[in-house]
Design a protein around this motif. Structure first.
Motif, short mmCIF file in Angstrom:
data_model
loop_
_atom_site.label_atom_id
_atom_site.label_comp_id
_atom_site.label_asym_id
_atom_site.label_seq_id
_atom_site.Cartn_x
_atom_site.Cartn_y
_atom_site.Cartn_z
N MET A 275 0.79 -1.23 0.00
CA MET A 275 0.00 0.00 0.00
C MET A 275 0.82 1.28 0.00
O MET A 275 0.32 2.30 -0.43
CB MET A 275 -0.95 0.00 1.19
CG MET A 275 -2.10 -0.95 1.02
SD MET A 275 -3.46 -0.64 2.13
CE MET A 275 -2.77 -1.07 3.69
N PRO A 276 2.07 1.28 0.48
CA PRO A 276 2.82 2.54 0.46
C PRO A 276 2.98 3.09 -0.95
O PRO A 276 3.24 2.37 -1.90
CB PRO A 276 4.17 2.17 1.04
CG PRO A 276 3.92 0.96 1.85
CD PRO A 276 2.82 0.23 1.15
N THR B 161 0.54 4.43 -2.69
CA THR B 161 -0.71 4.41 -3.44
C THR B 161 -1.56 5.62 -3.04
O THR B 161 -1.30 6.29 -2.04
CB THR B 161 -1.51 3.12 -3.17
OG1 THR B 161 -1.79 3.03 -1.78
CG2 THR B 161 -0.73 1.91 -3.61
N GLU C 50 -4.71 7.77 -1.60
CA GLU C 50 -5.49 7.67 -0.36
C GLU C 50 -6.79 6.91 -0.61
O GLU C 50 -7.20 6.08 0.20
CB GLU C 50 -5.78 9.07 0.18
CG GLU C 50 -6.57 9.09 1.45
CD GLU C 50 -5.81 8.57 2.65
OE1 GLU C 50 -6.48 8.11 3.61
OE2 GLU C 50 -4.57 8.61 2.64
N HIS D 95 -7.32 4.55 -2.78
CA HIS D 95 -7.03 3.12 -2.92
C HIS D 95 -6.76 2.50 -1.55
O HIS D 95 -7.18 1.37 -1.28
CB HIS D 95 -5.83 2.91 -3.84
CG HIS D 95 -6.11 3.31 -5.26
ND1 HIS D 95 -5.16 3.27 -6.23
CD2 HIS D 95 -7.23 3.74 -5.87
CE1 HIS D 95 -5.67 3.66 -7.38
NE2 HIS D 95 -6.94 3.97 -7.17
N ARG D 96 -6.06 3.22 -0.70
CA ARG D 96 -5.78 2.71 0.65
C ARG D 96 -7.08 2.52 1.44
O ARG D 96 -7.26 1.53 2.13
CB ARG D 96 -4.83 3.64 1.39
CG ARG D 96 -3.39 3.37 1.03
CD ARG D 96 -2.46 4.24 1.82
NE ARG D 96 -2.07 5.32 0.90
CZ ARG D 96 -1.78 6.55 1.23
NH1 ARG D 96 -1.81 6.91 2.49
NH2 ARG D 96 -1.44 7.43 0.33
N LEU E 118 -8.86 -0.57 0.11
CA LEU E 118 -8.26 -1.81 0.60
C LEU E 118 -8.59 -2.05 2.06
O LEU E 118 -8.82 -3.20 2.47
CB LEU E 118 -6.73 -1.77 0.40
CG LEU E 118 -6.27 -1.85 -1.05
CD1 LEU E 118 -4.78 -1.62 -1.14
CD2 LEU E 118 -6.65 -3.18 -1.67
N GLU E 119 -8.64 -1.00 2.85
CA GLU E 119 -9.03 -1.17 4.25
C GLU E 119 -10.49 -1.56 4.38
O GLU E 119 -10.85 -2.33 5.25
CB GLU E 119 -8.73 0.10 5.03
CG GLU E 119 -7.25 0.29 5.25
CD GLU E 119 -6.95 1.17 6.44
OE1 GLU E 119 -7.86 1.39 7.26
OE2 GLU E 119 -5.81 1.62 6.52
N ARG F 95 -4.94 -5.53 4.65
CA ARG F 95 -3.99 -4.62 5.26
C ARG F 95 -2.54 -5.02 5.03
O ARG F 95 -1.66 -4.20 5.14
CB ARG F 95 -4.27 -4.52 6.76
CG ARG F 95 -5.59 -3.84 7.03
CD ARG F 95 -5.90 -3.80 8.52
NE ARG F 95 -7.18 -3.16 8.75
CZ ARG F 95 -8.34 -3.79 8.74
NH1 ARG F 95 -8.38 -5.07 8.48
NH2 ARG F 95 -9.46 -3.13 8.96
#
Length: 107
Positions: free
Chosen positions: A27-28, A30, A32, A34-35, A38-39, A44
């Motif tokens: 995730m780093p 990417t 916000e 998209h993060r 995914l959450e 995670r």
């Protein structure tokens, strides 16, 4: 193209009732959005797999992060896990004899 990738390309995801979703990229770096997506999918950590019902909402979320995840049906997931298990299985030991073979009379 490997047989697994050919099989994966032929199976339409819309026909499956459940989707196996694996996070394959970190995730780093990417966006916000998209993060957050995914959450919301409860992904995670990399290489973690979750199972979700195949609904239009979930497919829309996956469309947004499709470059970060791998989407599989149940058959595809089980085939991949079986292949990995076979790869990790213990192989029989290789026995090497350093003694020369006994000579036989060929007359």
């Amino acid at each position: 193209m490997s047989a697994y990738k050919a099989f994966k390309a032929c199976v339409p995801v819309e026909w499956s009732d459940k989707l196996y979703i694996t996070l394959v990229r970190g995730m780093p770096g990417t966006r916000e959005l998209h993060r957050l997506t995914l959450e919301a999918l409860c992904l995670r950590k990399s290489n973690r797999t979750i199972v979700r019902k195949n609904t239009p909402t979930v497919r829309g979320m996956l469309q947004q992060v499709k470059r970060l995840v791998a989407i599989e049906t149940k058959e595809m997931y089980e085939a991949r896990k079986q292949k990995e298990a076979n790869h990790r299985a213990l192989q029989p030991p290789l026995v090497i004899s350093h003694h020369p073979a006994p000579k036989t009379d060929s007359s």
